[in-house]
Design a protein around this motif. Structure first.
Motif, PDB file in Angstrom:
ATOM      1  N   GLY A  57      22.626  59.671  14.764  1.00 27.53           N
ATOM      2  CA  GLY A  57      23.051  58.317  15.045  1.00 27.53           C
ATOM      3  C   GLY A  57      24.553  58.297  15.281  1.00 27.53           C
ATOM      4  N   PHE A  58      24.970  57.607  16.333  1.00 24.13           N
ATOM      5  CA  PHE A  58      26.395  57.550  16.663  1.00 24.13           C
ATOM      6  C   PHE A  58      26.995  56.202  16.277  1.00 24.13           C
ATOM      7  N   VAL A  59      28.206  56.255  15.679  1.00 25.49           N
ATOM      8  CA  VAL A  59      28.980  55.031  15.453  1.00 25.49           C
ATOM      9  C   VAL A  59      30.332  55.252  16.108  1.00 25.49           C
ATOM     10  N   PHE A  60      30.721  54.322  16.993  1.00 29.06           N
ATOM     11  CA  PHE A  60      31.942  54.523  17.774  1.00 29.06           C
ATOM     12  C   PHE A  60      33.052  53.590  17.328  1.00 29.06           C
ATOM     13  N   GLN A  61      34.268  53.981  17.701  1.00 26.48           N
ATOM     14  CA  GLN A  61      35.414  53.128  17.387  1.00 26.48           C
ATOM     15  C   GLN A  61      35.299  51.767  18.085  1.00 26.48           C
ATOM     16  N   PHE A  62      34.846  51.804  19.344  1.00 29.78           N
ATOM     17  CA  PHE A  62      34.781  50.544  20.095  1.00 29.78           C
ATOM     18  C   PHE A  62      33.362  49.976  20.141  1.00 29.78           C
ATOM     19  N   PHE A  63      32.589  50.307  19.125  1.00 27.22           N
ATOM     20  CA  PHE A  63      31.241  49.739  18.884  1.00 27.22           C
ATOM     21  C   PHE A  63      30.216  50.084  19.957  1.00 27.22           C
ATOM     22  N   HIS A  64      30.622  49.950  21.243  1.00 24.59           N
ATOM     23  CA  HIS A  64      29.700  50.208  22.351  1.00 24.59           C
ATOM     24  C   HIS A  64      28.399  49.421  22.239  1.00 24.59           C
ATOM     25  N   LEU A  65      28.555  48.125  22.056  1.00 24.38           N
ATOM     26  CA  LEU A  65      27.363  47.263  22.107  1.00 24.38           C
ATOM     27  C   LEU A  65      27.193  46.798  23.557  1.00 24.38           C
ATOM     28  N   VAL A  66      25.947  46.609  23.970  1.00 27.76           N
ATOM     29  CA  VAL A  66      25.702  46.101  25.328  1.00 27.76           C
ATOM     30  C   VAL A  66      25.947  44.597  25.300  1.00 27.76           C
ATOM     31  N   PRO A  67      26.948  44.130  26.074  1.00 28.89           N
ATOM     32  CA  PRO A  67      27.415  42.743  25.911  1.00 28.89           C
ATOM     33  C   PRO A  67      26.367  41.674  26.216  1.00 28.89           C
ATOM     34  N   ARG A  68      25.428  41.968  27.108  1.00 27.40           N
ATOM     35  CA  ARG A  68      24.489  40.908  27.491  1.00 27.40           C
ATOM     36  C   ARG A  68      23.303  40.809  26.544  1.00 27.40           C
ATOM     37  N   LEU A  69      23.180  41.790  25.644  1.00 27.86           N
ATOM     38  CA  LEU A  69      22.049  41.778  24.716  1.00 27.86           C
ATOM     39  C   LEU A  69      22.470  41.201  23.374  1.00 27.86           C
ATOM     40  N   THR A  70      21.541  40.552  22.683  1.00 26.10           N
ATOM     41  CA  THR A  70      21.833  40.013  21.362  1.00 26.10           C
ATOM     42  C   THR A  70      21.932  41.165  20.372  1.00 26.10           C
ATOM     43  N   ALA A  71      22.398  40.836  19.165  1.00 21.90           N
ATOM     44  CA  ALA A  71      22.512  41.855  18.115  1.00 21.90           C
ATOM     45  C   ALA A  71      21.173  42.539  17.911  1.00 21.90           C
ATOM     46  N   ALA A  72      20.126  41.746  17.801  1.00 20.15           N
ATOM     47  CA  ALA A  72      18.799  42.321  17.564  1.00 20.15           C
ATOM     48  C   ALA A  72      18.378  43.223  18.718  1.00 20.15           C
ATOM     49  N   GLU A  73      18.655  42.777  19.952  1.00 24.61           N
ATOM     50  CA  GLU A  73      18.255  43.571  21.118  1.00 24.61           C
ATOM     51  C   GLU A  73      19.030  44.881  21.198  1.00 24.61           C
ATOM     52  N   ASN A  74      20.313  44.826  20.783  1.00 22.02           N
ATOM     53  CA  ASN A  74      21.104  46.054  20.753  1.00 22.02           C
ATOM     54  C   ASN A  74      20.514  47.053  19.763  1.00 22.02           C
ATOM     55  N   VAL A  75      20.140  46.532  18.601  1.00 20.34           N
ATOM     56  CA  VAL A  75      19.580  47.405  17.570  1.00 20.34           C
ATOM     57  C   VAL A  75      18.218  47.956  18.015  1.00 20.34           C
ATOM     58  N   GLY A  89      23.018  42.923   6.110  1.00 20.99           N
ATOM     59  CA  GLY A  89      23.538  41.581   5.859  1.00 20.99           C
ATOM     60  C   GLY A  89      23.915  40.811   7.108  1.00 20.99           C
ATOM     61  N   ILE A  90      23.283  41.107   8.242  1.00 20.32           N
ATOM     62  CA  ILE A  90      23.594  40.359   9.463  1.00 20.32           C
ATOM     63  C   ILE A  90      22.331  39.761  10.080  1.00 20.32           C
ATOM     64  N   ALA A  91      21.321  39.526   9.237  1.00 20.05           N
ATOM     65  CA  ALA A  91      20.063  38.959   9.735  1.00 20.05           C
ATOM     66  C   ALA A  91      20.303  37.610  10.400  1.00 20.05           C
ATOM     67  N   ASP A  92      21.267  36.848   9.887  1.00 21.96           N
ATOM     68  CA  ASP A  92      21.530  35.519  10.451  1.00 21.96           C
ATOM     69  C   ASP A  92      22.278  35.596  11.781  1.00 21.96           C
ATOM     70  N   ARG A  93      22.715  36.792  12.150  1.00 24.14           N
ATOM     71  CA  ARG A  93      23.436  36.952  13.414  1.00 24.14           C
ATOM     72  C   ARG A  93      22.547  37.589  14.498  1.00 24.14           C
ATOM     73  N   ALA A  94      21.257  37.728  14.197  1.00 23.89           N
ATOM     74  CA  ALA A  94      20.352  38.472  15.080  1.00 23.89           C
ATOM     75  C   ALA A  94      20.379  37.970  16.523  1.00 23.89           C
ATOM     76  N   ARG A  95      20.476  36.634  16.704  1.00 31.69           N
ATOM     77  CA  ARG A  95      20.398  36.081  18.059  1.00 31.69           C
ATOM     78  C   ARG A  95      21.769  35.922  18.714  1.00 31.69           C
ATOM     79  N   HIS A  96      22.810  36.439  18.042  1.00 31.12           N
ATOM     80  CA  HIS A  96      24.150  36.303  18.616  1.00 31.12           C
ATOM     81  C   HIS A  96      24.460  37.472  19.538  1.00 31.12           C
ATOM     82  N   ARG A  97      25.249  37.174  20.551  1.00 29.43           N
ATOM     83  CA  ARG A  97      25.717  38.258  21.411  1.00 29.43           C
ATOM     84  C   ARG A  97      26.989  38.844  20.824  1.00 29.43           C
ATOM     85  N   PRO A  98      27.310  40.074  21.218  1.00 32.60           N
ATOM     86  CA  PRO A  98      28.478  40.742  20.636  1.00 32.60           C
ATOM     87  C   PRO A  98      29.755  39.891  20.677  1.00 32.60           C
ATOM     88  N   ASP A  99      29.956  39.127  21.756  1.00 35.26           N
ATOM     89  CA  ASP A  99      31.210  38.366  21.836  1.00 35.26           C
ATOM     90  C   ASP A  99      31.229  37.180  20.875  1.00 35.26           C
TER      91      ASP A  99
END
Lengths: 229, 400
Positions: free
Chosen positions: A86-104, A130-140
């Motif tokens: 599993g990789f963890v990066f300095q700049f997170f590298h989340l896909v901006p158009r996907l929600t937190a849940a979709e990224n995971v 501890g981010i279950a309440d943020r599941a539908r949020h986008r990275p920004d």
């Protein structure tokens, strides 16, 4: 079990050959906690990339769980990355158009998991971090700390044996950096191997084992105290 | 491996996240598909219309014209040893088994006069069987009677338009009209048949063939039309007609055309027409494809970091390839779908608004057009997708 033997990696920059790694021997036991330290350009990231099978050494042997990885083809390496690392990066590298849940969810999709199984696992992972309440949020719409937690959830969703973190707190303020380290260390305590690149001595000091890199060599290794300079 | 549903979901997600850009790109395909559907609808409509026009005279027809068209096709060089085609020929042809009727045809142009009113119109010199061969119907009275073909009575049947012009609301039956100076008695009026390819069939009168020959001072009939039984073979009938006429004339100085052949040739010509207009639409589709190619290359450049990440979390090259090709196909398919709706709707609307303009949208074309759009997306997606798949994951991760 990670075993590197006589690893060389050189890059061609213009006419000049840059030796990013030279004769690196390193073995990390399962469940280990290793901090890779050193100035920039010392080969820390290259070492991490090679361990993560994103890069191939020019010379040397890399055994991962007794399997010679240098002989694997592209597809097989992708499979190893998917299931063991599993990789963890300095700049997170989340896909901006996907929600937190979709990224995971992404690694599960790539691995071909069924929809209900995916949902269940994602829910679990988000809750655990501890981010279950943020599941539908986008990275920004997330804070830096929350973003890194999403990234960690993504890195661990396939339940890999190894977490590779490249300056995971480099882009975070102190308190959220502290939280992220706590999470990573917690995962380590549960048995995941944690290898973290950092140039923060305080952070490195927390690791059970530290290696210091310089000009592509391992300069010192707390596990082999007497070999250091 | 990644499921197909997930692939579509991911691709659609990417397409919809860049709304304006995706809309504009898909618009290119929409315009192309609209053009293809609209133009082929028109082409197909014309095709059907023309075929219907021709088959309104029946399909079991064989036409025989004097003179032999050779492959050299020098029409001016018809040598004088062409013997005239006569009424006797027409009578003889009738005796071929399976031939139901035979109609001699002479055609010309002359004024038709009635009590000071005159109208210049087509004069058809025909035999009494013309209505059954050409599928005409008599509206009033009757058609030309079965007189002795060599000396028929001076009787005439009017086309509906001629009747209107000369007689208005009055009953023309039994009245006498002058055609080219001769007096004819009106025995019937034909039903209106409308125009065929701009040729007004109602603006004509029908007189016995012998009288038309002398009226136009001709020796030869212009054509003999044969109607054969529905089940009979056109080839067999035309073969018999050929040997019969060769026996009578001494040489093959005539040309036989079966309606079947004609429809075949016509059909293939019209198919090419449809194909050609479809190809014109295809050009705009091609432009739309280039649009997709462009935007996909941009997308790969912009999303390098995302590609690196996907590789890091275990995506193989084939999966990256599939994702970006999927995206291009999705763009093209969505655009194509919109084009189909607009195209078929447009064709329908055109058909309603301008009834003279025949349109017909075959479903096979619609399905084909949508497939074509998908293929174009696929083709346009390959190059950028290969680029994406071949990116070095480390370089890609560094890009963000």
């Amino acid at each position: 079990m990670i075993e590197l033997q006589g690893i060389h990696r050189k890059f061609q920059v213009g006419n000049e050959a840059v030796h990013a790694l030279q004769d690196v021997d390193l073995s990390v036991q399962p469940g280990g906690y290793l901090a890779v330290m050193g100035p920039s350009g010392s080969g820390k990231s290259t070492l991490l990339n090679i361990i993560g099978l994103l890069d191939r050494p020019n010379k040397g042997l890399y055994l991962l769980d007794e399997q010679d990885t240098t002989e694997l083809n592209d597809r097989q390496q992708a499979l190893v990355r998917r299931h063991k690392i599993g990789f963890v990066f300095q700049f997170f590298h989340l896909v901006p158009r996907l929600t937190a849940a979709e990224n995971v969810e992404l690694p599960l999709i790539l691995a071909g998991f069924e929809a209900d199984k995916r949902e269940q696992r994602v829910q679990q992972a988000l809750t655990a971090l501890g981010i279950a309440d943020r599941a539908r949020h986008r990275p920004d719409q997330l804070s830096g700390g929350q973003r890194q937690r999403v990234a960690i959830a993504r890195a661990t969703i396939m339940r890999p044996g190894i977490i590779l973190a490249d300056e995971p707190t480099g882009n975070l303020d102190r308190s959220s950096g502290k939280e992220v380290i706590d999470i990573l260390e917690h995962l380590n305590q549960q048995g995941m191997t944690l290898i973290m690149v950092t140039h923060d001595p305080e952070l490195g000091g927390r690791a059970a084992r530290r290696i210091q890199m310089l000009d592509g060599y391992i300069q010192s290794d707390t596990a082999r105290k007497h070999e250091g300079i | 491996m990644m499921g197909f549903k997930e692939l579509i979901k991911l691709s659609l997600g990417a397409v919809f996240s860049y709304r304006l850009r995706s809309f504009l790109t898909a618009l290119g395909i929409t315009v192309g598909i609209t053009a293809v559907v609209l133009l082929t609808s028109l082409g197909e409509g014309v095709h059907r219309f023309v075929l219907a026009e021709f088959t309104q005279f029946g399909t079991n027809l064989i036409g025989i014209a004097p003179g032999k068209t050779t492959t050299a096709g020098i029409s001016g060089a018809i040598i004088s040893n062409v013997r005239p085609m006569t009424l006797a020929d027409a009578e003889a042809l009738k005796r071929i088994p399976a031939v139901i009727a035979s109609v001699p045809v002479v055609q010309g142009n002359a004024p038709v006069e009635f009590v000071g009113r005159s109208r210049r119109t087509y004069i058809f010199g025909v035999g009494p069987e013309a209505p059954s061969v050409w599928r005409f119907k008599v509206a009033k009275g009757r058609f030309l009677p079965d007189d002795d073909p060599r000396s028929p009575r001076a009787l005439v049947v009017l086309g509906s338009k001629v009747q209107n012009e000369l007689f208005g609301n009055r009953n023309p039956l039994g009245k006498r009209v002058r055609i080219g100076g001769e007096r004819y008695r009106v025995v019937g009026v034909m039903e209106s048949k409308g125009q065929m390819l701009g040729f007004d069939l109602d603006d004509a009168v029908y007189i016995p063939a012998t009288r038309a020959l002398s009226l136009f001072n001709r020796e030869s009939l212009m054509e003999i039309d044969l109607l054969y039984a529905a089940g009979a073979s056109a080839e067999e009938v035309s073969r018999r007609a050929r040997s019969l006429l060769i026996a009578r004339h001494g040489s093959e100085d005539f040309t036989i055309t079966t309606q079947e052949q004609m429809l075949e040739v016509l059909g293939s010509v019209l198919n090419i027409l449809t194909l050609a207009v479809g190809a014109v639409g295809g050009i705009s589709l091609l432009v739309g494809g280039v649009g997709i190619l462009t935007i996909m290359i941009i997308a790969v450049n912009e999303r390098t970091g995302e590609i690196g990440l996907l590789r890091a979390i275990g995506a193989g090259r084939p999966q990256i390839l599939a994702l970006f090709i999927g995206e291009a196909v999705m763009l093209a398919s969505v655009g194509g779908l919109a084009g189909l709706v607009i195209g078929t709707g447009g064709a329908w609307l055109l058909g309603v608004a301008v009834p003279a303009l025949p349109t017909h949208t075959p479903w096979s074309y619609v399905v084909l057009a949508e497939l074509l759009a998908a293929v174009i997306g696929l083709t346009a997606g390959v190059l950028p997708a290969v680029r994406a798949a071949n990116l070095d994951p480390i370089e890609a991760l560094r890009a963000e």
